[in-house]
Design a protein around this motif. Structure first.
Motif, PDB file in Angstrom:
ATOM      1  N   UNK A   2       0.823  -1.197   0.000  1.00  0.00           N
ATOM      2  CA  UNK A   2       0.000   0.000   0.000  1.00  0.00           C
ATOM      3  C   UNK A   2       0.856   1.245   0.000  1.00  0.00           C
ATOM      4  N   UNK A   3       0.321   2.363  -0.525  1.00  0.00           N
ATOM      5  CA  UNK A   3       1.106   3.587  -0.534  1.00  0.00           C
ATOM      6  C   UNK A   3       1.252   4.155   0.865  1.00  0.00           C
ATOM      7  N   UNK A 223       9.889 -10.033  11.611  1.00  0.00           N
ATOM      8  CA  UNK A 223      10.284  -9.207  10.471  1.00  0.00           C
ATOM      9  C   UNK A 223       9.597  -9.757   9.233  1.00  0.00           C
ATOM     10  N   UNK A 224       9.037  -8.879   8.422  1.00  0.00           N
ATOM     11  CA  UNK A 224       8.325  -9.314   7.226  1.00  0.00           C
ATOM     12  C   UNK A 224       8.487  -8.289   6.119  1.00  0.00           C
ATOM     13  N   UNK A 225       8.386  -8.739   4.880  1.00  0.00           N
ATOM     14  CA  UNK A 225       8.407  -7.853   3.730  1.00  0.00           C
ATOM     15  C   UNK A 225       6.997  -7.554   3.239  1.00  0.00           C
ATOM     16  N   UNK A 226       5.994  -7.985   3.991  1.00  0.00           N
ATOM     17  CA  UNK A 226       4.598  -7.729   3.626  1.00  0.00           C
ATOM     18  C   UNK A 226       3.892  -7.001   4.776  1.00  0.00           C
ATOM     19  N   UNK A 227       3.446  -5.791   4.516  1.00  0.00           N
ATOM     20  CA  UNK A 227       2.709  -5.038   5.525  1.00  0.00           C
ATOM     21  C   UNK A 227       1.444  -5.787   5.931  1.00  0.00           C
ATOM     22  N   UNK A 230       2.010  -8.216   8.796  1.00  0.00           N
ATOM     23  CA  UNK A 230       2.140  -7.560  10.092  1.00  0.00           C
ATOM     24  C   UNK A 230       0.782  -7.112  10.613  1.00  0.00           C
ATOM     25  N   UNK A 231      -0.059  -6.607   9.716  1.00  0.00           N
ATOM     26  CA  UNK A 231      -1.398  -6.171  10.120  1.00  0.00           C
ATOM     27  C   UNK A 231      -2.238  -7.362  10.574  1.00  0.00           C
ATOM     28  N   UNK A 232      -2.175  -8.453   9.825  1.00  0.00           N
ATOM     29  CA  UNK A 232      -2.962  -9.636  10.180  1.00  0.00           C
ATOM     30  C   UNK A 232      -2.512 -10.223  11.508  1.00  0.00           C
TER      31      UNK A 232
END
Length: 249
Positions: A2-3, A223-227, A230-232
């Motif tokens: 997402x932006x 640590x993750x490369x997908x926002x 992290x939100x989930x």
């Protein structure tokens, strides 16, 4: 992706969210006299940066002897809700992740999945670039060392800022790249294109490759490369902000 809106930070599409907290269930180490001196000197220094408005909040960790000896949060992670930064707060760390992507490339090269000095056309054979540029003369090594010699604003904007892209669109836009005058020029584009090649070579998205080949072996469980991940998972994330004449907003 997402932006996001950020200031005073270099954005890249190959970005991660990271937290500095120790693994769940592992207690924070007891402070030695030496560590207490460190804390007493760091606390006022960091608090001044927050109190004087340089940043709304930050988390600081000092690792020594294989573990954290100083681990604290300062300020707020959201300038609207005023939720505090804690050692568990997750931050978007932007261009710091280039080192992770470079490590991934080294792992894949050592395994023989990629060849850092082979032409880009080996993995992206359908890429057609305007002369004098050619996918036959660009290597992964040159992409990762910022010496590939081309630029492409639309690809950089879509991958780092708007999130509006797909593989076909990126390949089409890459074909419109233009030569860069300087031999060396730091940018995000090389890492975007290198990740596209690594995806093709390994048959997995670059986000998954980072998790499997870099984060997991290092024990980086938060640590993750997908926002979205992290939100989930409900990780407490620091939110983007602008810093203007009246402070962060």
């Amino acid at each position: 992706m997402p932006p996001f809106r950020w200031t005073a930070v270099a954005l890249i599409s190959l970005s991660t969210l990271a937290a500095c907290a120790p693994p769940r269930g592992v207690p924070a180490p007891a402070m030695s006299a030496e560590d207490r001196v460190l804390a007493d000197s760091l606390d006022p220094f960091v608090r001044r940066w927050v109190d004087e408005g340089y940043v709304p909040g930050m988390a600081v960790v000092v690792v020594r002897r294989g573990g954290p000896v100083y681990l604290r949060g300062f300020g707020v992670r959201d300038v609207r809700t005023r939720e505090p930064v804690t050692p568990s707060t997750v931050f978007y760390i932007a261009s710091s992740t280039k080192s992770f992507t470079g490590t991934l490339a080294a792992v894949l090269a050592q395994r023989g999945t990629i060849d850092l000095d082979a032409p880009l056309s080996r993995w992206l054979p359908e890429l057609r670039m305007r002369a004098p540029l050619s996918a036959d003369s660009i290597t992964l090594r040159s992409l990762l060392t910022h010496t590939a010699g081309f630029e492409n604003g639309p690809v950089t904007f879509r991958t780092a800022f708007s999130g509006d892209h797909d593989p076909a669109t990126l390949l089409r836009l890459l074909g419109e790249s233009t030569p860069r005058e300087r031999t060396y020029s730091y940018d995000n584009l090389g890492y975007v294109v290198a990740a596209m090649a690594m995806e093709r070579a390994a048959g997995r998205p670059w986000q998954d490759l980072l998790r499997i080949e870099v984060f997991a072996p290092l024990g980086m469980t938060r640590t993750t490369a997908r926002v979205s991940e992290a939100q989930a998972a409900g990780w407490p994330m620091a939110t983007p902000h602008f810093t203007g004449p009246d402070g962060p907003e």
